[in-house]
Enzyme design. Structure first.
Site, mmCIF file in Angstrom:
data_model
loop_
_atom_site.group_PDB
_atom_site.id
_atom_site.type_symbol
_atom_site.label_atom_id
_atom_site.label_comp_id
_atom_site.label_asym_id
_atom_site.label_seq_id
_atom_site.Cartn_x
_atom_site.Cartn_y
_atom_site.Cartn_z
ATOM 1 N N GLY A 172 79.999 15.324 6.810
ATOM 2 C CA GLY A 172 79.556 16.417 7.686
ATOM 3 C C GLY A 172 78.887 15.897 8.941
ATOM 4 O O GLY A 172 77.977 16.532 9.496
ATOM 5 N N GLY A 182 78.220 17.896 12.355
ATOM 6 C CA GLY A 182 77.326 19.059 12.424
ATOM 7 C C GLY A 182 76.080 18.776 13.249
ATOM 8 O O GLY A 182 75.919 17.695 13.822
ATOM 9 N N GLN A 183 75.179 19.768 13.262
ATOM 10 C CA GLN A 183 73.990 19.696 14.141
ATOM 11 C C GLN A 183 73.134 18.456 13.830
ATOM 12 O O GLN A 183 72.712 17.745 14.742
ATOM 13 C CB GLN A 183 73.154 20.965 13.968
ATOM 14 N N ASP A 227 83.979 13.767 8.745
ATOM 15 C CA ASP A 227 83.822 15.220 8.853
ATOM 16 C C ASP A 227 85.171 15.844 8.504
ATOM 17 O O ASP A 227 86.207 15.177 8.561
ATOM 18 C CB ASP A 227 83.381 15.629 10.265
ATOM 19 N N TYR A 258 73.305 30.650 -0.335
ATOM 20 C CA TYR A 258 72.946 29.342 0.227
ATOM 21 C C TYR A 258 71.713 28.785 -0.495
ATOM 22 O O TYR A 258 71.682 27.623 -0.918
ATOM 23 C CB TYR A 258 72.682 29.547 1.717
ATOM 24 N N LYS A 274 71.145 25.565 -2.917
ATOM 25 C CA LYS A 274 70.149 24.515 -2.652
ATOM 26 C C LYS A 274 69.291 24.262 -3.897
ATOM 27 O O LYS A 274 68.992 23.121 -4.233
ATOM 28 C CB LYS A 274 69.263 24.889 -1.454
HETATM 29 C C1 AKB Z 1 69.906 28.117 8.177
HETATM 30 O O1 AKB Z 1 69.349 28.908 8.966
HETATM 31 O O2 AKB Z 1 70.802 28.445 7.388
HETATM 32 C C2 AKB Z 1 69.423 26.691 8.160
HETATM 33 C C3 AKB Z 1 68.380 26.429 7.134
HETATM 34 C C4 AKB Z 1 66.994 26.882 7.351
HETATM 35 O O3 AKB Z 1 68.655 25.833 6.133
HETATM 36 N N1 AKB Z 1 68.939 26.327 9.470
#
Ligand code: AKB
Length: 319
Positions: A10, A13-14, A36, A142, A146
């Protein structure tokens, strides 16, 4: 001196764009293989680059066998807003991709860095100065990924002795690459719109405080964590990792202080609900005491660096 061979997934990415550049400066271009799922002209121009889909276990194993990394920065991930729109894909990339990387790092004895996030916390977590260990009940796909990832990392550390290190990143602010698909992206977009139009329409409400950090601090902290002696690290989950917190209204005022004509209005969207489930500020005392973390950039420094950097970038693109 130990010779490092560093693999990034990746990398386009940023975080990856800036981390790859910093690692190449530090260890030499040929020691750092950037990968990537999409071609990245920036990364290809500066050193070795290969296409890699982290959900392809055979391709991942072949790459590990050939490159033999000593350290891996596994950054390939969908961010929060995109994950809500594509939950199955988010699980496939963010969780199943991590499992493949954990297994490859175990087999090849590589040290692993994996980014967790403030998204690991949820609506019942204390929102102000959220401690390292507290109620952790993420409500976004998400965040659930995590949390699952943190537990898998802790499992590989305990069962297989894998040296895996992780940070719960806040919103990251930079101008080199766009974040894309996150909830905290407004804090980057706002600078591009401020320089180009002098106005910004924010998708989060004026009083939505979120933890944020300038990218230089994030990259430095990531490298400091990866270089810390293993015996110093007592926290098995991702470290709380903080710099500052602000609301959209506070950021707009800080921009106005340096760009008096700037104006902001608000049109909220689905990202507001995600932000409302996250902490407003983070207590990162474990990171500070165990491996000496200390941020440098405050809000005025972020604003002046971003306004200058974005102006330079846009001018260069226009030439
Ligand atoms: C998002 O906004 O999804 C990310 C994060 C805080 O993990 N920048």
């Amino acid at each position: 001196m130990k010779t490092h061979k560093i693999l990034l997934t990746g990398a386009g990415g940023q975080i990856g764009i800036e981390l790859t550049a910093r690692l190449r400066e530090k260890y030499g271009r040929d020691a750092v293989l950037a990968t990537d799922v999409q071609v990245s002209p920036v990364l290809e121009a500066d050193g070795p680059f290969e296409l890699l889909n982290v959900t392809d276990g055979a391709a991942l194993e072949a790459l590990f066998a050939r490159f033999k990394p000593t350290q891996v920065y596994h950054l390939a991930s969908l961010l929060s807003a995109t994950s809500e729109r594509k939950p199955q894909l988010a699980w496939e990339v963010n969780v199943n991709g991590l499992l493949l990387v954990l297994e490859a790092c175990k087999v090849h004895r590589a040290r692993l860095f994996w980014p967790s996030s403030i998204a690991v916390f949820g609506p019942n977590t204390p929102r102000i100065m959220t401690p390292q260990r507290t109620v952790i009940d993420p409500s976004t796909i998400y965040g659930i990924g995590k949390l699952t990832g943190e537990r898998w990392c802790a499992y590989y550390k305990a069962k297989h002795g894998l040296d895996v290190r992780s940070l719960r990143y806040p919103g990251l602010i930079s101008y080199a690459a766009f974040p894309g698909g996150g909830t905290t992206d407004y804090a980057v977009d706002i600078f591009f719109q401020a320089v180009q139009q002098g106005t910004y329409t924010c998708y989060l409400g004026p009083d939505t405080a979120l933890p944020m950090m300038y990218m230089d601090d994030a990259i430095r902290g990531t490298l400091e964590l990866m270089e810390a002696p293993v015996d110093a690290l007592k926290t098995e989950e991702g470290y709380n990792f903080a710099a500052l917190s602000f609301t959209p209204a506070e950021l707009a005022r800080a921009i106005q202080a340096q760009m008096p004509g700037f104006a902001m209005d608000y049109r909220l969207d689905e990202r507001q609900a995600i932000a409302d489930s996250w902490p407003a500020s983070i207590d990162d005392r474990e990171a500070r005491s165990e491996w000496g973390w200390k941020p440098k950039f405050d809000l005025p420094a972020i604003v002046s660096t971003m306004l200058e950097g974005v102006s330079r970038k846009l001018a260069a693109e226009a030439r």
